[in-house]
Design an enzyme around this catalytic site. Sequence first.
Site, PDB file in Angstrom:
ATOM      1  N   ASP A  44       0.836  -1.119   0.219  1.00  0.00           N
ATOM      2  CA  ASP A  44      -0.178  -0.085   0.025  1.00  0.00           C
ATOM      3  C   ASP A  44       0.908   1.078  -0.081  1.00  0.00           C
ATOM      4  OD1 ASP A  44      -2.974   1.099   0.714  1.00  0.00           O
ATOM      5  OD2 ASP A  44      -1.360   2.297   1.822  1.00  0.00           O
ATOM      6  N   TYR A  49       3.283   9.813  -0.446  1.00  0.00           N
ATOM      7  CA  TYR A  49       4.246   9.320   0.316  1.00  0.00           C
ATOM      8  C   TYR A  49       5.503   9.329  -0.193  1.00  0.00           C
ATOM      9  CZ  TYR A  49       0.290   6.459   2.163  1.00  0.00           C
ATOM     10  OH  TYR A  49      -1.013   6.351   2.854  1.00  0.00           O
ATOM     11  N   LYS A  74      -2.463   5.813  -4.548  1.00  0.00           N
ATOM     12  CA  LYS A  74      -3.577   6.744  -4.267  1.00  0.00           C
ATOM     13  C   LYS A  74      -3.491   8.025  -5.144  1.00  0.00           C
ATOM     14  CE  LYS A  74      -3.632   4.633   0.247  1.00  0.00           C
ATOM     15  NZ  LYS A  74      -2.345   4.460   0.675  1.00  0.00           N
ATOM     16  N   HIS A 107      -7.597   9.390  -2.395  1.00  0.00           N
ATOM     17  CA  HIS A 107      -6.940   9.389  -1.102  1.00  0.00           C
ATOM     18  C   HIS A 107      -7.763  10.285   0.084  1.00  0.00           C
ATOM     19  CE1 HIS A 107      -2.574   9.195   0.699  1.00  0.00           C
ATOM     20  NE2 HIS A 107      -3.446   8.962   1.611  1.00  0.00           N
TER      21      HIS A 107
HETATM   22  N1  LIG Z   1      -5.334   6.243   3.476  1.00  0.00           N
HETATM   23  C1  LIG Z   1      -4.689   7.045   4.334  1.00  0.00           C
HETATM   24  O1  LIG Z   1      -5.019   8.425   4.475  1.00  0.00           O
HETATM   25  C2  LIG Z   1      -3.763   6.459   5.058  1.00  0.00           C
HETATM   26  C3  LIG Z   1      -3.232   7.354   6.318  1.00  0.00           C
HETATM   27  C4  LIG Z   1      -2.364   6.739   6.955  1.00  0.00           C
HETATM   28  C5  LIG Z   1      -1.693   5.580   6.536  1.00  0.00           C
HETATM   29  N2  LIG Z   1      -2.033   4.842   5.738  1.00  0.00           N
HETATM   30  C6  LIG Z   1      -1.559   3.681   5.257  1.00  0.00           C
HETATM   31  O2  LIG Z   1      -1.758   2.596   6.355  1.00  0.00           O
HETATM   32  C7  LIG Z   1      -0.332   1.858   6.650  1.00  0.00           C
HETATM   33  C8  LIG Z   1      -0.515   1.605   8.097  1.00  0.00           C
HETATM   34  O3  LIG Z   1      -0.517   2.787   9.014  1.00  0.00           O
HETATM   35  P1  LIG Z   1       0.481   3.652   9.702  1.00  0.00           P
HETATM   36  O4  LIG Z   1       1.689   3.421   9.167  1.00  0.00           O
HETATM   37  O5  LIG Z   1       0.039   5.146   9.759  1.00  0.00           O
HETATM   38  O6  LIG Z   1       0.527   3.141  11.174  1.00  0.00           O
HETATM   39  P2  LIG Z   1       0.664   1.482  11.721  1.00  0.00           P
HETATM   40  O7  LIG Z   1       0.776   0.486  10.748  1.00  0.00           O
HETATM   41  O8  LIG Z   1      -0.439   1.439  12.692  1.00  0.00           O
HETATM   42  O9  LIG Z   1       1.689   1.612  12.888  1.00  0.00           O
HETATM   43  C9  LIG Z   1       3.133   1.636  12.326  1.00  0.00           C
HETATM   44  C10 LIG Z   1       3.828   1.840  13.599  1.00  0.00           C
HETATM   45  O10 LIG Z   1       3.662   0.494  14.322  1.00  0.00           O
HETATM   46  C11 LIG Z   1       5.167   0.217  14.600  1.00  0.00           C
HETATM   47  N3  LIG Z   1       4.997  -1.414  14.544  1.00  0.00           N
HETATM   48  C12 LIG Z   1       4.942  -2.041  13.423  1.00  0.00           C
HETATM   49  N4  LIG Z   1       4.713  -3.413  13.559  1.00  0.00           N
HETATM   50  C13 LIG Z   1       4.958  -3.617  15.050  1.00  0.00           C
HETATM   51  C14 LIG Z   1       5.042  -4.657  15.846  1.00  0.00           C
HETATM   52  N5  LIG Z   1       4.909  -6.028  15.208  1.00  0.00           N
HETATM   53  N6  LIG Z   1       5.290  -4.600  17.084  1.00  0.00           N
HETATM   54  C15 LIG Z   1       5.609  -3.133  17.529  1.00  0.00           C
HETATM   55  N7  LIG Z   1       5.399  -2.107  16.744  1.00  0.00           N
HETATM   56  C16 LIG Z   1       5.227  -2.262  15.518  1.00  0.00           C
HETATM   57  C17 LIG Z   1       5.912   0.715  13.734  1.00  0.00           C
HETATM   58  O11 LIG Z   1       7.304   0.922  13.836  1.00  0.00           O
HETATM   59  P3  LIG Z   1       8.441   0.672  12.893  1.00  0.00           P
HETATM   60  O12 LIG Z   1       8.363   0.902  11.493  1.00  0.00           O
HETATM   61  O13 LIG Z   1       9.753   1.205  13.457  1.00  0.00           O
HETATM   62  O14 LIG Z   1       8.615  -0.874  13.107  1.00  0.00           O
HETATM   63  C18 LIG Z   1       5.169   2.234  13.376  1.00  0.00           C
HETATM   64  O15 LIG Z   1       5.847   2.996  14.350  1.00  0.00           O
HETATM   65  C19 LIG Z   1       0.429   3.183   6.213  1.00  0.00           C
HETATM   66  O16 LIG Z   1       1.848   2.751   5.944  1.00  0.00           O
HETATM   67  C20 LIG Z   1      -0.067   3.480   4.992  1.00  0.00           C
HETATM   68  O17 LIG Z   1       0.219   2.700   3.859  1.00  0.00           O
HETATM   69  C21 LIG Z   1      -3.091   5.461   4.905  1.00  0.00           C
END
Ligand SMILES: NC(=O)c1ccc[n+]([C@@H]2O[C@H](COP(=O)([O-])OP(=O)(O)OC[C@H]3O[C@@H](n4cnc5c(N)ncnc54)[C@H](OP(=O)(O)O)[C@@H]3O)[C@@H](O)[C@H]2O)c1
Length: 273
Positions: A44, A49, A74, A107
């Site tokens: 994704d 990004y 997106k 998006h």
């Molecule tokens: N459509 C939208 O508007 C939108 C907005 C935000 C995000 N997104 C998408 O959603 C994806 C995921 O959301 P997000 O990146 O915001 O947050 P997330 O996946 O909820 O959290 C990522 C955080 O959790 C940590 N983490 C990951 N796996 C872990 C584990 N097994 N144990 C402990 N900590 C862990 C990561 O640290 P490390 O990387 O240091 O391991 C990072 O700090 C994004 O990457 C993006 O593709 C979309």
Amino acid sequence: MKKFKLNNGTEIPSIGVGVFRVEEAIIAQEMVETALAIGYRHIDTAMIYGNEEAVGKAIKNSGVPREEIFLTTKLWNADQRSGKVQEALEESLRKLKTEYVDLYLVHWPVAETYVKVWSKMEAIYKSGKAKAIGVSNYQTHHIEDLLKQAEVVPAVNQFESYPYFTQEPLIKYCKEKGIYPEAWGPLGAGQTDVLANPVIVDIAKKHSKNPAQIIIRWDVQRGVIVIPKSVHKERLIENLTVMDFELTDEEMKLIDHLNKNQRLGSNPDSFNF
Ligand SMILES: NC(=O)c1ccc[n+]([C@@H]2O[C@H](COP(=O)([O-])OP(=O)(O)OC[C@H]3O[C@@H](n4cnc5c(N)ncnc54)[C@H](OP(=O)(O)O)[C@@H]3O)[C@@H](O)[C@H]2O)c1
């Protein structure tokens, strides 16, 4: 890997890897190469990004056939406002070094254009350059407006959801309309104590898993596509290893009940970008 079927018959791996806030090209490329080597087949990304080129390189380098990978990108808000939807997709495809994306999402629901943009998304879908089209951060009322004019029902709505913001009403609404819900920020985006929540920690101990795995499993079991992000190989592996256990109905409810409508990201009705 469990797959979900979208409303046009396309299959999407229930778990993907998100690459938000991985701006540095070398890190993004390494992360996606690692993810593909481990077994992820769903990525994704988004134009905004700034890592589509790195993702494209990683896919090429991985040796994994393109058709085995489910790739989402997106349409950014500026391109939605200007109406340059086709151009934006072409630019993303060029950077991603691919002929098509598996899923192209609007998006954010930009107030003036979120309905109007949909016919351009439909044209892209008909051209075959996106195997499925969908939306992101759309609330129920945005979808209602869109459906009044839509020929193609969005395949997916990707929005913020994690145990403190479960979004049950929106998930229920999307499912009723045949729109697959997809959770971003599923682990609390590193901004909450959700991974240390005693209820989740307790369930994790019972299953000899860690809290992140419990949340990811909860999403898959509640029929929500989930795209956790990690730049660490060990965590990427952990986040994918959730198909070897099952949460009980009671455990599912315990997690559902952690909801406190705590939004971490922007509100789709008042964002300013
Ligand atoms: N459509 C939208 O508007 C939108 C907005 C935000 C995000 N997104 C998408 O959603 C994806 C995921 O959301 P997000 O990146 O915001 O947050 P997330 O996946 O909820 O959290 C990522 C955080 O959790 C940590 N983490 C990951 N796996 C872990 C584990 N097994 N144990 C402990 N900590 C862990 C990561 O640290 P490390 O990387 O240091 O391991 C990072 O700090 C994004 O990457 C993006 O593709 C979309």
